[in-house]
Design a protein around this motif. Structure first.
Motif, mmCIF file in Angstrom:
data_model
loop_
_atom_site.group_PDB
_atom_site.id
_atom_site.type_symbol
_atom_site.label_atom_id
_atom_site.label_comp_id
_atom_site.label_asym_id
_atom_site.label_seq_id
_atom_site.Cartn_x
_atom_site.Cartn_y
_atom_site.Cartn_z
ATOM 1 N N TYR A 16 0.835 -1.210 0.000
ATOM 2 C CA TYR A 16 0.000 0.000 0.000
ATOM 3 C C TYR A 16 0.867 1.255 0.000
ATOM 4 C CZ TYR A 16 -3.368 3.524 1.494
ATOM 5 O OH TYR A 16 -4.133 4.657 1.579
ATOM 6 N N PHE A 17 1.925 1.234 0.798
ATOM 7 C CA PHE A 17 2.775 2.416 0.928
ATOM 8 C C PHE A 17 3.735 2.552 -0.250
ATOM 9 C CE2 PHE A 17 6.361 4.906 2.432
ATOM 10 C CZ PHE A 17 5.754 5.923 3.148
ATOM 11 N N SER A 18 4.268 1.413 -0.725
ATOM 12 C CA SER A 18 5.330 1.478 -1.726
ATOM 13 C C SER A 18 4.825 1.736 -3.144
ATOM 14 C CB SER A 18 6.158 0.191 -1.713
ATOM 15 O OG SER A 18 5.385 -0.919 -2.103
ATOM 16 N N LEU A 19 3.591 1.337 -3.451
ATOM 17 C CA LEU A 19 3.108 1.527 -4.819
ATOM 18 C C LEU A 19 3.041 3.003 -5.230
ATOM 19 C CD1 LEU A 19 0.404 -1.265 -5.205
ATOM 20 C CD2 LEU A 19 2.639 -1.114 -6.319
ATOM 21 N N PRO A 20 2.452 3.886 -4.409
ATOM 22 C CA PRO A 20 2.521 5.307 -4.766
ATOM 23 C C PRO A 20 3.960 5.817 -4.806
ATOM 24 C CG PRO A 20 0.831 4.933 -3.114
ATOM 25 C CD PRO A 20 1.620 3.675 -3.213
ATOM 26 N N TYR A 21 4.783 5.287 -3.887
ATOM 27 C CA TYR A 21 6.197 5.653 -3.863
ATOM 28 C C TYR A 21 6.861 5.231 -5.177
ATOM 29 C CZ TYR A 21 9.807 7.269 -0.628
ATOM 30 O OH TYR A 21 10.740 8.011 0.039
ATOM 31 N N LEU A 22 6.548 4.004 -5.620
ATOM 32 C CA LEU A 22 7.104 3.481 -6.859
ATOM 33 C C LEU A 22 6.674 4.330 -8.047
ATOM 34 C CD1 LEU A 22 8.607 1.261 -8.410
ATOM 35 C CD2 LEU A 22 6.491 -0.071 -8.390
ATOM 36 N N LEU A 23 5.405 4.693 -8.085
ATOM 37 C CA LEU A 23 4.922 5.549 -9.161
ATOM 38 C C LEU A 23 5.587 6.915 -9.129
ATOM 39 C CD1 LEU A 23 1.120 4.643 -9.113
ATOM 40 C CD2 LEU A 23 2.791 4.065 -10.892
ATOM 41 N N SER A 24 5.842 7.425 -7.919
ATOM 42 C CA SER A 24 6.539 8.710 -7.789
ATOM 43 C C SER A 24 7.938 8.621 -8.371
ATOM 44 C CB SER A 24 6.614 9.132 -6.320
ATOM 45 O OG SER A 24 5.340 9.366 -5.792
ATOM 46 N N TYR A 25 8.645 7.545 -8.011
ATOM 47 C CA TYR A 25 9.994 7.345 -8.545
ATOM 48 C C TYR A 25 9.966 7.185 -10.065
ATOM 49 C CZ TYR A 25 12.845 6.892 -4.316
ATOM 50 O OH TYR A 25 13.546 7.145 -3.175
ATOM 51 N N PHE A 26 8.950 6.457 -10.553
ATOM 52 C CA PHE A 26 8.843 6.269 -12.001
ATOM 53 C C PHE A 26 8.649 7.614 -12.703
ATOM 54 C CE2 PHE A 26 6.057 5.799 -15.723
ATOM 55 C CZ PHE A 26 6.898 5.060 -16.528
ATOM 56 N N LEU A 27 7.748 8.413 -12.158
ATOM 57 C CA LEU A 27 7.490 9.724 -12.752
ATOM 58 C C LEU A 27 8.722 10.613 -12.671
ATOM 59 C CD1 LEU A 27 3.874 10.330 -11.390
ATOM 60 C CD2 LEU A 27 4.530 9.915 -13.772
ATOM 61 N N GLN A 28 9.448 10.525 -11.531
ATOM 62 C CA GLN A 28 10.641 11.344 -11.380
ATOM 63 C C GLN A 28 11.726 10.892 -12.354
ATOM 64 O OE1 GLN A 28 11.731 11.821 -7.270
ATOM 65 N NE2 GLN A 28 12.762 13.735 -7.690
ATOM 66 N N THR A 29 11.829 9.588 -12.577
ATOM 67 C CA THR A 29 12.794 9.071 -13.542
ATOM 68 C C THR A 29 12.391 9.458 -14.960
ATOM 69 O OG1 THR A 29 13.263 7.195 -12.098
ATOM 70 C CG2 THR A 29 13.916 6.987 -14.396
ATOM 71 N N LEU A 30 11.085 9.329 -15.253
ATOM 72 C CA LEU A 30 10.574 9.752 -16.561
ATOM 73 C C LEU A 30 10.831 11.235 -16.774
ATOM 74 C CD1 LEU A 30 8.955 8.917 -19.098
ATOM 75 C CD2 LEU A 30 6.880 9.550 -17.844
ATOM 76 N N TYR A 31 10.665 11.987 -15.698
ATOM 77 C CA TYR A 31 10.914 13.422 -15.705
ATOM 78 C C TYR A 31 12.359 13.695 -16.125
ATOM 79 C CZ TYR A 31 11.609 18.007 -13.404
ATOM 80 O OH TYR A 31 11.908 19.297 -13.113
ATOM 81 N N GLY A 32 13.293 12.914 -15.551
ATOM 82 C CA GLY A 32 14.701 13.099 -15.888
ATOM 83 C C GLY A 32 15.059 12.579 -17.270
ATOM 84 N N MET A 33 14.402 11.489 -17.680
ATOM 85 C CA MET A 33 14.727 10.883 -18.970
ATOM 86 C C MET A 33 14.154 11.671 -20.137
ATOM 87 S SD MET A 33 14.322 6.816 -18.255
ATOM 88 C CE MET A 33 14.924 6.412 -19.883
ATOM 89 N N ALA A 34 13.138 12.467 -19.879
ATOM 90 C CA ALA A 34 12.525 13.235 -20.964
ATOM 91 C C ALA A 34 13.555 14.122 -21.650
ATOM 92 C CB ALA A 34 11.367 14.081 -20.428
ATOM 93 N N ASP A 35 14.419 14.759 -20.860
ATOM 94 C CA ASP A 35 15.454 15.617 -21.434
ATOM 95 C C ASP A 35 16.324 14.835 -22.416
ATOM 96 O OD1 ASP A 35 14.499 17.603 -19.843
ATOM 97 O OD2 ASP A 35 16.157 17.587 -18.416
ATOM 98 N N LEU A 36 16.767 13.653 -21.974
ATOM 99 C CA LEU A 36 17.686 12.854 -22.782
ATOM 100 C C LEU A 36 16.996 12.335 -24.047
ATOM 101 C CD1 LEU A 36 20.632 11.886 -22.595
ATOM 102 C CD2 LEU A 36 19.781 9.769 -21.575
ATOM 103 N N PHE A 37 15.759 11.895 -23.902
ATOM 104 C CA PHE A 37 15.018 11.340 -25.034
ATOM 105 C C PHE A 37 14.734 12.414 -26.086
ATOM 106 C CE2 PHE A 37 10.951 10.309 -27.109
ATOM 107 C CZ PHE A 37 11.284 9.080 -27.670
ATOM 108 N N ILE A 38 14.256 13.563 -25.635
ATOM 109 C CA ILE A 38 13.849 14.613 -26.582
ATOM 110 C C ILE A 38 15.071 15.283 -27.214
ATOM 111 C CG2 ILE A 38 12.637 16.825 -26.776
ATOM 112 C CD1 ILE A 38 10.778 15.803 -24.509
ATOM 113 N N ILE A 39 16.144 15.466 -26.433
ATOM 114 C CA ILE A 39 17.350 16.063 -27.006
ATOM 115 C C ILE A 39 17.939 15.141 -28.068
ATOM 116 C CG2 ILE A 39 19.178 15.125 -25.498
ATOM 117 C CD1 ILE A 39 18.906 18.823 -26.365
ATOM 118 N N GLY A 40 17.787 13.820 -27.870
ATOM 119 C CA GLY A 40 18.275 12.857 -28.842
ATOM 120 C C GLY A 40 17.498 12.895 -30.150
#
Length: 455
Positions: A16-40
């Motif tokens: 219950y606690f980790s799933l929202p946490y996991l989604l937060s981390y996923f979004l934060q990672t996606l947030y960081g990867m967007a720069d690399l993907f779009i610049i490429g």
């Protein structure tokens, strides 16, 4: 907003606690990867290299902030578990004062050190100008990065892992839109990637403040809670500083490895940068287990439920190991395909696939010592985490990566293996430390932090 994590099924509570946490981390990672993907998509290898190096520097700063905030999560969690609302609010107020003061100082110092950082990173000449633009703009946004992580640590310490997920979702959505606008439409290159990152984080923080204020999500918080208290700040720093330093050392080790790759050429540098981003995705579950164990264990320790704290460690470790095995096996067959999502250059894809096949095994061993580190931090023993990570870095990660860079010049596979080798050493130390703790007659008295909180 508060949630009691001291009752019910331990395994279900973790999920219950980790799933929202996991989604937060996923979004934060996606947030960081967007720069690399779009610049490429719109720029060349030199811009991709600049963004990958710059994002690694920013990731290092972010994880150190998160590590320091672990002291707040643990202190708030222990107070919440003991049902002491006044202590919770004092911790929240002092956390805000401490971190915002540090963020301003860090912003000024880092802006003055941009060219030094670029030089230390052994940045390929073609990527220097782009990296300078990227770092200057991102460093200006450090107060907002800090504010987001303060908010997240406070909410998670109080048992709420959903609200931070919503806030980072806002940042992620704006970052993607702004990246396409600044990079694709305006052609700003690396500066556009940095602008998208900084502005989206700013918007996220502003939205979170509006929501917190409108909903009254921290009841009872008053101006007096923001007055610095020596004992409160001391306890936050006692747990947070060793974690921040250890996380900083880990990131320095990654940066040193990046420097080894940078010196081998542009293709090696781009390959390592891309794989670091991909590993960030695979580390979502291990990282969420670390934070979940620390938050859940802290509340249970505050409530005197040491048995539930140990069960939390056990189940979280099982989850991390199972996921790590699955990811490691799958990536042996999909490494080049994954790297190819971020690069068209065949040499970059070939080298990235090699690096990934070795590095990915770290998902297993890092997942284990992440769980132990969360458990140690909940007891105020973050120094154990600092020690095992320091030994791992000095005795395994850096020397093995250096030897691989020197003696295996045609392949990045041996360099990738340096990370899991270091994590395996950490696991051995963590197990030994856990057995030492179990021999203590009163686990609640293993640290001065625990004693102070009981008074």
């Amino acid at each position: 907003m508060n949630r009691d994590l001291t009752t019910g099924s331990v395994f279900k509570t973790i999920l219950y606690f980790s799933l929202p946490y996991l989604l937060s981390y996923f979004l934060q990672t996606l947030y960081g990867m967007a720069d690399l993907f779009i610049i490429g998509q719109y720029c060349g290898v030199e811009s991709t290299t600049a963004v990958s190096i710059g994002s690694q520097v920013m990731h290092m700063l972010t994880v150190m902030i998160v590590g320091l905030a672990m002291g707040s999560t643990v202190m708030i969690g222990r107070a919440a578990g003991a049902k002491e609302k006044e202590k919770v609010n004092r911790a929240v107020g002092n956390t805000a004062v401490l971190f915002m003061s540090l963020s301003i100082v860090c912003t000024v110092l880092l802006l003055l050190s941009v060219r030094t950082i670029v030089s230390v990173m052994a940045t390929p000449e073609e990527a220097v100008d782009g990296l300078i633009w990227y770092l200057n703009i991102c460093f200006i946004g450090i107060p907002f990065i800090t504010a987001y992580n303060i908010i997240s640590s406070v909410f998670r310490g109080m048992g709420d892992s959903k609200s931070p997920m919503y806030f980072i979702a806002v940042a992620c959505a704006f970052n993607i839109v702004l990246d396409y606008f600044f990079i694709g439409v305006l052609g700003f290159g690396t500066a556009g990637a940095a602008l998208g990152t900084t502005l989206s984080q700013t918007i996220s923080v502003l939205v979170s403040f509006v929501v917190i204020r409108k909903r009254g999500m921290i009841p009872g918080l008053c101006r007096a809670d923001f007055r610095p208290k020596k004992d409160v700040l001391g306890n936050i720093l006692k747990v947070g500083v060793p974690v921040a330093i250890q996380d900083g050392f880990i990131q320095i080790a990654f940066i040193v490895i990046t420097v080894f790759a940078n010196r081998r050429g542009l293709s090696d540098a781009a390959a390592v940068g891309i794989v670091e981003k991909l590993i960030g995705i695979l580390f979502l579950i291990p990282s969420s287990m670390l934070s979940t164990v620390s938050a859940l264990s802290a509340q249970n320790i505050g409530a005197g439920r040491h048995d539930r704290a140990r069960d939390t460690l056990k189940y979280a470790t099982m989850i991390a190991v199972c996921f790590g095995l699955f990811a490691s096996v799958v990536m042996q067959f999909m490494a080049e395909g994954a790297v190819g999502l971020f690069a068209d250059d065949r040499e970059v894809i070939r080298l990235g696939g090699q690096y990934m096949r070795g590095y990915v095994w770290d998902c297993i061993f890092a997942g284990v010592h992440f769980c132990f580190s969360g458990y140690f931090c909940a007891y105020g023993l973050s120094m154990i985490s600092f020690i095992h990570n320091s030994i791992s870095i000095v005795c395994a990660r850096i020397p093995l990566a250096y030897l691989a860079a020197v003696y295996f010049t045609e392949s990045l596979l041996p360099m990738g293996i340096a990370a899991p080798a270091g994590s395996f050493l950490s696991v051995v130390i963590c197990v030994a430390a856990f057995l030492w703790m179990r021999r203590r007659p009163e686990p609640g008295k293993v640290s001065d932090f625990v004693k102070v909180e009981k008074q």
